[in-house]
Design a protein around this motif. Structure first.
Motif, short mmCIF file in Angstrom:
data_model
loop_
_atom_site.label_atom_id
_atom_site.label_comp_id
_atom_site.label_asym_id
_atom_site.label_seq_id
_atom_site.Cartn_x
_atom_site.Cartn_y
_atom_site.Cartn_z
N LEU A 104 -31.33 16.89 21.58
CA LEU A 104 -29.88 16.94 21.37
C LEU A 104 -29.33 15.53 21.13
CD1 LEU A 104 -27.03 18.16 21.46
CD2 LEU A 104 -27.17 18.06 23.96
N GLU A 105 -29.77 14.58 21.93
CA GLU A 105 -29.32 13.20 21.76
C GLU A 105 -29.66 12.69 20.36
OE1 GLU A 105 -27.54 9.58 23.11
OE2 GLU A 105 -27.57 11.60 23.96
N ARG A 106 -30.85 13.02 19.89
CA ARG A 106 -31.26 12.62 18.55
C ARG A 106 -30.33 13.20 17.50
NH1 ARG A 106 -34.11 8.90 15.66
NH2 ARG A 106 -35.28 9.82 13.95
N ALA A 107 -29.97 14.47 17.65
CA ALA A 107 -29.08 15.11 16.70
C ALA A 107 -27.69 14.48 16.73
CB ALA A 107 -29.00 16.61 17.00
N LEU A 108 -27.19 14.16 17.92
CA LEU A 108 -25.87 13.55 18.02
C LEU A 108 -25.84 12.16 17.37
CD1 LEU A 108 -24.88 14.56 21.66
CD2 LEU A 108 -24.14 15.61 19.51
N VAL A 109 -26.94 11.43 17.51
CA VAL A 109 -27.05 10.13 16.84
C VAL A 109 -27.04 10.33 15.32
CG1 VAL A 109 -28.55 8.15 16.41
CG2 VAL A 109 -28.22 8.99 18.74
N ALA A 110 -27.77 11.33 14.85
CA ALA A 110 -27.81 11.61 13.41
C ALA A 110 -26.43 11.97 12.86
CB ALA A 110 -28.79 12.74 13.13
N LEU A 111 -25.61 12.59 13.69
CA LEU A 111 -24.28 13.03 13.26
C LEU A 111 -23.21 11.94 13.40
CD1 LEU A 111 -24.26 16.64 14.70
CD2 LEU A 111 -23.80 16.04 12.31
N ARG A 112 -23.53 10.84 14.04
CA ARG A 112 -22.52 9.81 14.27
C ARG A 112 -21.89 9.30 12.98
NH1 ARG A 112 -20.30 6.79 17.94
NH2 ARG A 112 -21.49 7.67 19.66
N PRO A 113 -22.65 9.08 11.89
CA PRO A 113 -22.02 8.60 10.65
C PRO A 113 -20.99 9.56 10.06
CG PRO A 113 -24.38 8.21 10.57
CD PRO A 113 -24.13 9.09 11.76
N SER A 114 -20.93 10.79 10.54
CA SER A 114 -19.94 11.73 10.03
C SER A 114 -18.53 11.35 10.43
CB SER A 114 -20.23 13.15 10.56
OG SER A 114 -19.99 13.23 11.95
N GLY A 115 -18.40 10.54 11.48
CA GLY A 115 -17.08 10.17 11.96
C GLY A 115 -16.44 11.19 12.87
N LEU A 116 -17.12 12.30 13.11
CA LEU A 116 -16.60 13.34 13.99
C LEU A 116 -16.69 12.91 15.45
CD1 LEU A 116 -18.33 16.36 12.26
CD2 LEU A 116 -15.88 15.92 12.24
N ASP A 117 -15.79 13.43 16.27
CA ASP A 117 -15.86 13.09 17.68
C ASP A 117 -17.02 13.83 18.35
OD1 ASP A 117 -15.01 15.71 18.30
OD2 ASP A 117 -12.91 15.11 18.48
N GLY A 118 -17.27 13.47 19.59
CA GLY A 118 -18.42 14.03 20.28
C GLY A 118 -18.38 15.54 20.41
N ALA A 119 -17.19 16.08 20.69
CA ALA A 119 -17.09 17.53 20.84
C ALA A 119 -17.43 18.25 19.54
CB ALA A 119 -15.67 17.91 21.30
#
Length: 236
Positions: free
Chosen positions: A138-153
């Motif tokens: 899950l942490e890996r996926a959240l890191v991958a999604l960080r460039p999207s600019g979306l918040d954590g939720a």
């Protein structure tokens, strides 16, 4: 999973944050890891319904009661199984920075993983307490999604949506593979749809069935559906 033992729910703190401790007495010749591995082997070979505390105990050469110090009920055993196999998912390596491309790679990893363990999609529908290996992925996926600019939720929601899509698709894929083993049934279904398409009451279906067929290779089909999902995600 076989319904021969009851459970009162899983305490995630006790399960994941405290070491597994056997009951007092003679040191057992097995471990929580061995118990979980035996349960996974049973599920891989025979499906989730084949897994029971009794059969797992027999696999590790233990009495049923001795297992309850490590996995007090079926729900706990299932949580352990999900996390056990999640150790197979890679959590390191460079990301491209293109969050959609990286998310598609993650989805393909999940599909391959679930196909190796066909019981996993069903298990995930009742899985509620992510263990250390699940959290690492899950942490890996959240890191991958960080460039999207979306918040954590929002990133958590996207990962949950992606996982649900992959699990649903794999269940369908497994079902299609099983149906393909019965050519008579497939032929009957094709005849039925052809008849329905010609009755004049389903013009949209008739048009759809007359369109050129898309590639039916399972991996290609998955990629096509995945592209529609991920490319349509709103990063605004």
């Amino acid at each position: 999973m076989a319904q021969d033992e009851g459970g009162a729910g899983v305490d995630p703190e006790r399960l994941w944050l405290r070491p597994a401790e056997p009951r007092r007495g003679r040191k057992p010749s097995f471990s929580r890891e061995a118990i979980t591995g035996a349960a996974v082997a049973l599920a891989d070979a025979e499906g989730l319904d084949a897994v029971s505390m009794r059969r797992v105990a027999a696999s590790v050469g233990a009495g049923v009661m001795s297992l309850y110090s490590y996995a007090p009920d079926k729900d706990t055993l299932l949580e352990l199984m999900v996390d056990h196999v999640s150790a197979e998912l890679p959590t390191t390596g460079p990301l491209t920075g293109d969050w959609r491309a990286d998310l598609k790679v993650i989805a393909h990893l999940q599909r391959d993983h679930m196909l190796r363990h066909p019981w996993l999609p069903a298990a995930l529908s009742t899985h509620h307490t992510p263990g250390p290996h699940v959290l690492a992925f899950l942490e890996r996926a959240l890191v991958a999604l960080r460039p999207s600019g979306l918040d954590g939720a929002a990133r958590l929601e996207i990962f949950a949506q992606l996982t649900a899509f992959v699990a649903g698709h794999v269940r369908h894929e497994i079902g299609q593979a099983e149906a393909a083993r019965s050519p008579e049934r497939a032929a009957a279904e094709a005849r039925y749809l052809a008849t329905v398409a010609q009755d004049g009451r389903h013009p949209e279906l008739a048009e759809a069935l007359s369109a050129p067929r898309r590639p039916t290779d399972p991996a290609a089909t998955f990629s096509r559906f995945l592209n529609r999902l991920v490319d349509g995600l709103d990063a605004g």
